[in-house]
Design an enzyme around this catalytic site. Structure first.
Site, PDB file in Angstrom:
ATOM      1  N   SER A  86      43.056  42.356  34.584  1.00  0.00           N
ATOM      2  CA  SER A  86      43.165  42.549  35.877  1.00  0.00           C
ATOM      3  C   SER A  86      42.835  41.368  36.864  1.00  0.00           C
ATOM      4  O   SER A  86      43.639  40.521  36.803  1.00  0.00           O
ATOM      5  CB  SER A  86      41.732  43.651  36.012  1.00  0.00           C
ATOM      6  OG  SER A  86      41.791  44.311  37.206  1.00  0.00           O
TER       7      SER A  86
ATOM      8  N   ASP B  78      47.316  53.890  35.060  1.00  0.00           N
ATOM      9  CA  ASP B  78      46.372  52.920  35.929  1.00  0.00           C
ATOM     10  C   ASP B  78      46.121  53.384  37.314  1.00  0.00           C
ATOM     11  O   ASP B  78      47.015  53.145  38.207  1.00  0.00           O
ATOM     12  CB  ASP B  78      46.682  51.892  35.700  1.00  0.00           C
ATOM     13  CG  ASP B  78      45.651  50.739  35.870  1.00  0.00           C
ATOM     14  OD1 ASP B  78      44.788  50.896  36.738  1.00  0.00           O
ATOM     15  OD2 ASP B  78      45.719  49.566  35.390  1.00  0.00           O
TER      16      ASP B  78
ATOM     17  N   HIS C 221      42.766  51.968  33.157  1.00  0.00           N
ATOM     18  CA  HIS C 221      42.695  50.388  33.587  1.00  0.00           C
ATOM     19  C   HIS C 221      42.237  49.693  32.300  1.00  0.00           C
ATOM     20  O   HIS C 221      41.847  48.565  32.477  1.00  0.00           O
ATOM     21  CB  HIS C 221      41.755  50.298  34.684  1.00  0.00           C
ATOM     22  CG  HIS C 221      41.853  48.817  35.361  1.00  0.00           C
ATOM     23  ND1 HIS C 221      43.333  48.302  35.795  1.00  0.00           N
ATOM     24  CD2 HIS C 221      41.027  48.122  35.626  1.00  0.00           C
ATOM     25  CE1 HIS C 221      43.064  47.394  36.322  1.00  0.00           C
ATOM     26  NE2 HIS C 221      41.606  47.012  36.282  1.00  0.00           N
TER      27      HIS C 221
END
Length: 195
Positions: free
Chosen positions: A76, A142, A169
């Site tokens: 991320s 996601d 995610h």
């Protein structure tokens, strides 16, 4: 034949709001350790209110040795931070490989507090020269980082793109305390480096 894991070092870079104890990071560290590979999970500063310069400085101090035995796995916000760091650091030799999970380099509409990391227009295509082996892993469902943003990142840095159907995610709250695809992709990179 030489041991492909010999001397390899993996750095795991977490994202926004996370710690080394979250998600699948410890599991990956332990899997790599079982293979004889040193893996460090970098504890990024103030993950709930991240500051780009602080994160870059932290990466510079904790992941200063950049060579063909160095590999990175980032998640991320860790992905864009890592790419910015590496493009600034300009390693003298190509790295072993990069695995970017749920990566993005464009602003996330639902997380404007992270815009500092994406507002500067950086040419990330230079990342292709940083490591001969690059992979981006994304999930179609996601809801934090749209898979399209991860796919775009993969195209820009000419990375292999792996898309899973249901991963969210890749958070522990999504049920991800392990992430075999990240291990498998990284492991393949390490073995290929020695062929």
């Amino acid at each position: 034949m030489a041991d492909p894991t010999n001397g390899k070092h993996v750095y795991i870079v977490h994202g926004y709001g996370a710690t080394p104890a979250n998600h699948w990071f410890r599991w990956l560290q332990e899997r790599l350790a079982a293979d004889g590979i040193t893996a460090d999970i970098l504890e990024m500063p103030a993950p709930l209110s991240p500051n780009l310069q602080e994160w870059l400085k932290h990466l510079s101090s904790k992941a200063a040795v950049l060579n063909q035995d160095t590999y990175f796995v980032a998640h991320s916000l860790g992905c864009v931070s890592l790419l910015k760091y590496l493009l600034n650091a300009k390693p003298q030799e190509p790295l072993g490989g990069l695995v970017l999970v749920s990566g993005f380099t464009k602003p996330l509409p639902d997380l404007p507090m992270l815009d500092e990391f994406t507002k500067e227009q950086t040419d990330y295509s230079g990342a292709a020269a940083l490591a001969p082996r690059r992979a981006v892993i994304a999930s179609r469902d996601d809801d934090i980082v749209p898979a399209a943003l991860s796919k775009e990142l993969a195209q820009v840095i000419h990375a292999d793109f792996y898309e899973v159907e249901h991963g969210g995610h890749f958070l522990d709250s999504d049920g991800f305390t392990t992430l075999p695809i990240a291990y498998d992709v990284l492991r393949d990179m390490i073995v290929q480096t020695n062929e």
